[in-house]
Design a protein around this motif. Structure first.
Motif, PDB file in Angstrom:
ATOM      1  N   ASP A 170       0.816  -1.217   0.000  1.00  0.00           N
ATOM      2  CA  ASP A 170       0.000   0.000   0.000  1.00  0.00           C
ATOM      3  C   ASP A 170       0.848   1.266   0.000  1.00  0.00           C
ATOM      4  N   TRP A 171       2.017   1.199   0.644  1.00  0.00           N
ATOM      5  CA  TRP A 171       2.858   2.391   0.748  1.00  0.00           C
ATOM      6  C   TRP A 171       3.624   2.687  -0.538  1.00  0.00           C
ATOM      7  N   ASN A 172       3.561   1.754  -1.459  1.00  0.00           N
ATOM      8  CA  ASN A 172       4.383   1.872  -2.669  1.00  0.00           C
ATOM      9  C   ASN A 172       3.517   2.197  -3.876  1.00  0.00           C
ATOM     10  N   ASN A 173       3.675   3.391  -4.449  1.00  0.00           N
ATOM     11  CA  ASN A 173       2.845   3.798  -5.590  1.00  0.00           C
ATOM     12  C   ASN A 173       3.627   3.799  -6.900  1.00  0.00           C
ATOM     13  N   VAL A 174       4.711   3.037  -6.939  1.00  0.00           N
ATOM     14  CA  VAL A 174       5.538   2.946  -8.145  1.00  0.00           C
ATOM     15  C   VAL A 174       4.970   1.890  -9.090  1.00  0.00           C
ATOM     16  N   ALA A 175       4.976   2.198 -10.387  1.00  0.00           N
ATOM     17  CA  ALA A 175       4.459   1.253 -11.394  1.00  0.00           C
ATOM     18  C   ALA A 175       5.549   0.243 -11.744  1.00  0.00           C
ATOM     19  N   HIS A 176       5.747  -0.726 -10.866  1.00  0.00           N
ATOM     20  CA  HIS A 176       6.848  -1.674 -11.045  1.00  0.00           C
ATOM     21  C   HIS A 176       6.705  -2.512 -12.314  1.00  0.00           C
ATOM     22  N   PHE A 177       5.474  -2.857 -12.677  1.00  0.00           N
ATOM     23  CA  PHE A 177       5.298  -3.667 -13.881  1.00  0.00           C
ATOM     24  C   PHE A 177       5.555  -2.866 -15.158  1.00  0.00           C
ATOM     25  N   ALA A 178       5.469  -1.549 -15.071  1.00  0.00           N
ATOM     26  CA  ALA A 178       5.876  -0.711 -16.200  1.00  0.00           C
ATOM     27  C   ALA A 178       7.389  -0.805 -16.371  1.00  0.00           C
ATOM     28  N   HIS A 179       8.108  -0.815 -15.263  1.00  0.00           N
ATOM     29  CA  HIS A 179       9.564  -0.982 -15.315  1.00  0.00           C
ATOM     30  C   HIS A 179       9.925  -2.335 -15.931  1.00  0.00           C
ATOM     31  N   LEU A 180       9.220  -3.369 -15.494  1.00  0.00           N
ATOM     32  CA  LEU A 180       9.504  -4.722 -15.979  1.00  0.00           C
ATOM     33  C   LEU A 180       9.155  -4.875 -17.454  1.00  0.00           C
ATOM     34  N   GLY A 181       8.066  -4.226 -17.872  1.00  0.00           N
ATOM     35  CA  GLY A 181       7.692  -4.270 -19.288  1.00  0.00           C
ATOM     36  C   GLY A 181       8.740  -3.606 -20.160  1.00  0.00           C
ATOM     37  N   GLY A 182       9.235  -2.462 -19.706  1.00  0.00           N
ATOM     38  CA  GLY A 182      10.292  -1.772 -20.442  1.00  0.00           C
ATOM     39  C   GLY A 182      11.566  -2.591 -20.481  1.00  0.00           C
ATOM     40  N   ALA A 183      11.893  -3.234 -19.348  1.00  0.00           N
ATOM     41  CA  ALA A 183      13.090  -4.064 -19.276  1.00  0.00           C
ATOM     42  C   ALA A 183      13.005  -5.245 -20.238  1.00  0.00           C
ATOM     43  N   LEU A 184      11.830  -5.876 -20.309  1.00  0.00           N
ATOM     44  CA  LEU A 184      11.649  -7.018 -21.203  1.00  0.00           C
ATOM     45  C   LEU A 184      11.853  -6.614 -22.661  1.00  0.00           C
ATOM     46  N   ILE A 185      11.233  -5.507 -23.061  1.00  0.00           N
ATOM     47  CA  ILE A 185      11.387  -5.042 -24.442  1.00  0.00           C
ATOM     48  C   ILE A 185      12.834  -4.648 -24.715  1.00  0.00           C
ATOM     49  N   GLY A 186      13.480  -3.997 -23.744  1.00  0.00           N
ATOM     50  CA  GLY A 186      14.876  -3.622 -23.915  1.00  0.00           C
ATOM     51  C   GLY A 186      15.759  -4.837 -24.143  1.00  0.00           C
ATOM     52  N   PHE A 187      15.513  -5.904 -23.379  1.00  0.00           N
ATOM     53  CA  PHE A 187      16.291  -7.133 -23.524  1.00  0.00           C
ATOM     54  C   PHE A 187      16.077  -7.752 -24.907  1.00  0.00           C
ATOM     55  N   LEU A 188      14.815  -7.891 -25.319  1.00  0.00           N
ATOM     56  CA  LEU A 188      14.514  -8.499 -26.613  1.00  0.00           C
ATOM     57  C   LEU A 188      15.062  -7.662 -27.763  1.00  0.00           C
ATOM     58  N   PHE A 189      14.939  -6.343 -27.643  1.00  0.00           N
ATOM     59  CA  PHE A 189      15.396  -5.453 -28.721  1.00  0.00           C
ATOM     60  C   PHE A 189      16.909  -5.564 -28.898  1.00  0.00           C
ATOM     61  N   ILE A 190      17.644  -5.478 -27.794  1.00  0.00           N
ATOM     62  CA  ILE A 190      19.096  -5.439 -27.924  1.00  0.00           C
ATOM     63  C   ILE A 190      19.667  -6.799 -28.287  1.00  0.00           C
ATOM     64  N   ARG A 191      19.020  -7.873 -27.835  1.00  0.00           N
ATOM     65  CA  ARG A 191      19.459  -9.210 -28.254  1.00  0.00           C
ATOM     66  C   ARG A 191      19.284  -9.381 -29.756  1.00  0.00           C
ATOM     67  N   ASN A 192      18.149  -8.892 -30.277  1.00  0.00           N
ATOM     68  CA  ASN A 192      17.896  -8.974 -31.713  1.00  0.00           C
ATOM     69  C   ASN A 192      18.897  -8.118 -32.477  1.00  0.00           C
ATOM     70  N   TRP A 193      19.232  -6.945 -31.940  1.00  0.00           N
ATOM     71  CA  TRP A 193      20.207  -6.058 -32.583  1.00  0.00           C
ATOM     72  C   TRP A 193      21.574  -6.733 -32.659  1.00  0.00           C
ATOM     73  N   LYS A 194      21.995  -7.359 -31.573  1.00  0.00           N
ATOM     74  CA  LYS A 194      23.291  -8.032 -31.556  1.00  0.00           C
ATOM     75  C   LYS A 194      23.313  -9.210 -32.522  1.00  0.00           C
ATOM     76  N   LYS A 195      22.214  -9.953 -32.593  1.00  0.00           N
ATOM     77  CA  LYS A 195      22.139 -11.092 -33.494  1.00  0.00           C
ATOM     78  C   LYS A 195      22.280 -10.636 -34.949  1.00  0.00           C
ATOM     79  N   ASN A 196      21.568  -9.574 -35.313  1.00  0.00           N
ATOM     80  CA  ASN A 196      21.647  -9.046 -36.674  1.00  0.00           C
ATOM     81  C   ASN A 196      23.015  -8.447 -36.964  1.00  0.00           C
ATOM     82  N   LEU A 197      23.649  -7.873 -35.933  1.00  0.00           N
ATOM     83  CA  LEU A 197      24.982  -7.293 -36.102  1.00  0.00           C
ATOM     84  C   LEU A 197      25.991  -8.370 -36.476  1.00  0.00           C
ATOM     85  N   TYR A 198      25.919  -9.506 -35.778  1.00  0.00           N
ATOM     86  CA  TYR A 198      26.836 -10.592 -36.091  1.00  0.00           C
ATOM     87  C   TYR A 198      26.583 -11.170 -37.474  1.00  0.00           C
ATOM     88  N   ARG A 199      25.315 -11.210 -37.880  1.00  0.00           N
ATOM     89  CA  ARG A 199      24.988 -11.714 -39.205  1.00  0.00           C
ATOM     90  C   ARG A 199      25.570 -10.822 -40.293  1.00  0.00           C
TER      91      ARG A 199
END
Length: 253
Positions: free
Chosen positions: A222-251
């Motif tokens: 109750d004391w915490n009004n931070v949107a933690h799942f917004a942070h996690l959603g951004g983190a997930l997309i960041g991970f997928l995006f950069i992994r895909n970028w690195k894969k294409n870079l090596y190709r």
């Protein structure tokens, strides 16, 4: 002398700063910009499509400045390096997509919670449209319609109305996407916090941070009004995006 701030990072810092200054100016006139530009739950009477983008540039209102200071410091610290590594176009995509990811995961969790509340409200004999109409806000963040006694005296209806009238603001989803991107690109870089000044490699530091976000999001204190799942959603997309970028870079190489 230090390296100049890359173009996209610099422009994002400026845009976020301008939005914050605008919110202060409008706040002095009694207008709450978060009602217009913050992101409400898509089923809320206060939701508008543009909020999916604009919420990323809004932050907690003055005098609460720690929110924007932390996000802008992280944008400058990590964004500069990530942009220099992956280029302007990819960096801009990463920032936006991570912000979108934060919005959608946060509201997916909201959907589950709100659906349960809606069932409880209906079980109490209250019409959902009654709660919906009682949740409409004007630009001064005041309720447009008078709240009925049924809604005002029912805990479930009040909780549902609160979900409809509380906007999500901040660049944190996008910022967490940058944090993850940095950790994937530079796993052995050492990071430290002011209250924990010992350097820890990014490949350990960032996962610990993500675990803390997941723990706090699931616990939903109750004391915490931070949107933690917004942070996690951004983190997930960041991970997928950069992994895909690195894969294409090596190709390409």
């Amino acid at each position: 002398m230090g390296q100049p701030i890359p173009t996209i990072t610099k422009n994002l810092l400026i845009i976020n700063g301008l939005f914050f200054l605008a919110s202060i100016v409008f706040q002095s006139k009694g207008i709450d910009l978060s009602v217009i530009l913050g992101a409400f739950y898509p089923g809320s009477p206060n939701f508008e499509s543009w909020q999916i983008v604009t919420h990323m540039f809004m932050h907690a209102s003055y005098p609460e400045i720690s929110h924007i200071l932390f996000n802008m410091f992280a944008l400058w610290s990590f964004g500069s390096t990530v942009e220099s590594t992956i280029g302007q176009k990819n960096f801009f995509k990463l920032y936006l997509f991570a912000g979108f990811g934060g919005f959608f995961l946060f509201n997916l969790v909201n959907y589950i919670e709100i659906s349960q509340l809606q069932k409880l409200v209906e079980a109490d004999g209250i019409s959902l449209s009654e709660v919906y109409n009682a949740s409409k806000l004007n630009i001064h963040r005041e309720l447009i319609n008078q709240t009925t006694a049924q809604v005002a005296n029912n805990a479930n209806a009040i909780a549902l109305a609160q979900q409809y009238t509380t906007p999500m603001v901040g660049a944190s989803g996008a910022i967490y996407g940058l944090l993850i991107a940095f950790a994937v690109l530079y796993p052995d870089a050492k990071l430290a916090l002011i209250f924990f000044p010992v350097g820890v490699k990014a490949k350990y530091f960032i996962p610990i941070l993500i675990f803390i976000e997941l723990f706090l999001g699931v616990k939903n204190y109750d004391w915490n009004n931070v949107a933690h799942f917004a942070h996690l959603g951004g983190a997930l997309i960041g991970f997928l995006f950069i992994r895909n970028w690195k894969k294409n870079l090596y190709r390409r190489n």
